[in-house]
Scaffold this motif. Structure first.
Motif: not given
Length: 149
Positions: A57-71, A142-149
């Motif tokens: 599962a970790d490897a899948h997340i690392v392969e798919q995550v994009a800059p700016g995403d939240l994990v 706080k994160f979502l308010a700052k990063h436009g989510g």
């Protein structure tokens, strides 16, 4: 931006907070786990079941995550990889991992692993509390308010 959840060990109350945030803020949220997960019907929430195995599962997340995403993860090595990829990592107890603190967290994790490997009983993490749940919800907002989510 997407939210990725290392869902095998994520507490149910945290998933509920994430489900509400996904709907309210219309953010694609992907739960990744070795087991079949039930998610509420939503165009913003989906679950991916990966094959069983160590860190699949970790490897899948690392392969798919994009800059700016939240994990969302309590897995410190996964958080480190995510940060290296330009994404953000948040612990279910409300701690935001960062470039500044991830090395220290990795060092402590490795030290505790060495202690356990030599037979020292280090105990487990404290039980998940209402304060942890609130800290997570606050940090997520706080994160979502700052990063436009």
């Amino acid at each position: 931006m997407q939210i990725w959840v290392d869902a095998d060990a994520c507490p149910a109350v945290i998933k509920e907070i994430l489900f509400r945030a996904a709907e309210r803020r219309r953010i694609d949220t992907v739960l990744v786990a070795n087991q079949l997960l039930r998610t509420p019907p939503s165009r913003y929430i989906r679950a991916i079941q990966v094959p069983a195995g160590f860190d699949v599962a970790d490897a899948h997340i690392v392969e798919q995550v994009a800059p700016g995403d939240l994990v969302i993860t309590a897995d410190i090595p996964l958080a480190s990889f995510v940060i290296e990829r330009g994404a953000h990592a948040l612990n279910p107890r409300g701690e935001m991992y960062s470039v500044e603190n991830i090395r220290e967290r990795l060092g402590m994790r490795n030290f505790m692993e060495e202690l356990r490997g030599s037979g020292v009983n280090t105990g487990g993490p404290p039980s998940f509390s209402q304060a942890d749940r609130q800290a997570f919800a606050n940090q997520l907002d706080k994160f979502l308010a700052k990063h436009g989510g």
